[in-house]
Design a protein around this motif. Structure first.
Motif, PDB file in Angstrom:
ATOM      1  N   ALA A 197       0.642  -1.176   0.016  1.00  0.00           N
ATOM      2  CA  ALA A 197       0.049   0.188   0.070  1.00  0.00           C
ATOM      3  C   ALA A 197       0.774   1.042  -0.026  1.00  0.00           C
ATOM      4  N   SER A 198       0.433   2.255  -0.012  1.00  0.00           N
ATOM      5  CA  SER A 198       1.063   3.566  -0.043  1.00  0.00           C
ATOM      6  C   SER A 198       1.881   3.867   1.007  1.00  0.00           C
ATOM      7  N   PRO A 247       2.482  -6.252  -9.685  1.00  0.00           N
ATOM      8  CA  PRO A 247       1.623  -5.248  -9.221  1.00  0.00           C
ATOM      9  C   PRO A 247       2.250  -3.837  -8.350  1.00  0.00           C
ATOM     10  N   ILE A 248       3.311  -4.568  -7.734  1.00  0.00           N
ATOM     11  CA  ILE A 248       4.255  -3.510  -7.004  1.00  0.00           C
ATOM     12  C   ILE A 248       4.989  -2.643  -7.853  1.00  0.00           C
ATOM     13  N   ASP A 265       4.139  -1.826 -10.893  1.00  0.00           N
ATOM     14  CA  ASP A 265       3.154  -0.930 -11.409  1.00  0.00           C
ATOM     15  C   ASP A 265       2.919   0.331 -10.417  1.00  0.00           C
ATOM     16  N   THR A 266       2.811  -0.114  -9.164  1.00  0.00           N
ATOM     17  CA  THR A 266       2.545   0.965  -8.205  1.00  0.00           C
ATOM     18  C   THR A 266       3.565   1.985  -8.114  1.00  0.00           C
ATOM     19  N   HIS A 287       3.374   3.906 -11.405  1.00  0.00           N
ATOM     20  CA  HIS A 287       2.249   5.070 -11.342  1.00  0.00           C
ATOM     21  C   HIS A 287       2.756   6.279 -10.373  1.00  0.00           C
ATOM     22  N   THR A 288       3.438   5.992  -9.389  1.00  0.00           N
ATOM     23  CA  THR A 288       3.652   7.093  -8.343  1.00  0.00           C
ATOM     24  C   THR A 288       5.190   7.809  -8.526  1.00  0.00           C
ATOM     25  N   GLY A 289       5.706   7.345  -9.744  1.00  0.00           N
ATOM     26  CA  GLY A 289       7.059   7.780 -10.218  1.00  0.00           C
ATOM     27  C   GLY A 289       8.210   7.696  -9.232  1.00  0.00           C
ATOM     28  N   LEU A 290       7.969   6.582  -8.438  1.00  0.00           N
ATOM     29  CA  LEU A 290       9.032   5.990  -7.597  1.00  0.00           C
ATOM     30  C   LEU A 290      10.002   5.172  -8.286  1.00  0.00           C
ATOM     31  N   HIS A 333      11.824   5.234 -10.866  1.00  0.00           N
ATOM     32  CA  HIS A 333      13.343   5.580 -11.136  1.00  0.00           C
ATOM     33  C   HIS A 333      14.049   5.936 -10.224  1.00  0.00           C
ATOM     34  N   SER A 334      13.555   6.069  -8.962  1.00  0.00           N
ATOM     35  CA  SER A 334      14.435   6.329  -7.787  1.00  0.00           C
ATOM     36  C   SER A 334      15.054   5.074  -7.128  1.00  0.00           C
TER      37      SER A 334
END
Lengths: 142, 111
Positions: free
Chosen positions: B61-62, B89-90, B92-93, B96-99, B101-102
């Motif tokens: 989750a977030s 799915p993880i 994908d999450t 979607h949240t732009g994380l 590439h970090s």
């Protein structure tokens, strides 16, 4: 319309998530849609429990309703905490989402994932109840 | 609740310390508290690489994302975060949240 009531406590979040998985499975949602619905439900249930009930020291329930038609599965969470519209808050925008981790704000991601993951998410206040409504279309090609 | 976590920190003579955290089960807002504690624990060692073994993590989750952000802010911007075998799915999450590439997604660590 089916209905199941969970106490608005942290212990219920896990149980609600698994209940949602069962509903998604019986509705025949594909794996990806099921996961996204579960994630959305988890985020909203977490908000209701932590900020709707726990933080102000209130007791209450989360009633999970679900209804299926040929085209869609609709899940509704009803709770009796203070009016709270998850959509009223500003969601992270493109600029926020491209910031490096060390500059990231920590809030808003849960609602963002909720809105992004389901086909339609809406909120309404009816009488003394908050209603968070998740809609998933069936038979999507994914 | 089905969530378990363990960690170890190893000294790698050339590359600095490596903290590895093994996550298993479902990472929601409750289990994220345990995840955050584990990050705080390994942060004391100032690792250079943080390796999160996610092969057996089935849900995030977030709150889990917030701990990822927290780890970078706690340990420092030079920290490298490796995710070992995260499930789709993880990924994908994270995307979607732009994380995504970090972090660096890998099949195994060290490669």
């Amino acid at each position: 319309m089916n209905s199941k009531t969970f106490p608005g406590t942290v212990e219920s979040i896990d149980l609600i998530r698994h209940y949602i998985s069962e509903i998604a499975q019986s509705a025949g949602l594909d794996k990806k849609s099921s996961y996204n619905l579960k994630l959305a439900a988890d985020e909203i249930a977490t908000n209701i429990v932590l900020y709707g009930y726990e933080e102000p020291g209130l007791e209450g329930n989360i009633e999970v309703l679900d209804e299926q038609t040929e085209e869609a599965l609709t899940v509704i969470f009803e709770d009796t905490s203070a009016p709270f519209d998850p959509l009223a808050r500003e969601l992270p925008d493109e600029e926020d989402l491209t910031k490096p981790l060390e500059e990231r704000q920590i809030g808003g991601l849960g609602i963002f994932l909720t809105v992004k993951g389901v086909d339609d998410f809406s909120y309404e206040r009816v009488g003394e109840k908050n209603r968070n409504i998740f809609k998933m279309l069936k038979g999507r090609v994914s | 609740m089905s969530f378990s976590i363990k960690s170890d920190v190893k000294d790698a003579p050339e590359s600095g310390k490596v903290a590895t955290i093994y996550l298993e089960g479902e990472l929601d807002s409750l289990s994220a508290r345990l995840f955050q504690k584990e990050i705080e624990k390994v942060a004391i060692e100032s690792p250079k690489d943080l390796v999160l073994d996610m092969e057996k993590l089935t849900f995030m989750a977030s709150a889990g994302l917030r701990v990822l952000i927290f780890s970078k802010q706690k340990i420092g911007p030079s920290l490298n975060i490796f995710l070992v075998k995260p499930q789709q799915p993880i990924v994908d999450t994270l995307e979607h949240t732009g994380l995504l590439h970090s972090v660096t997604v890998v099949e195994k660590y060290p490669a």
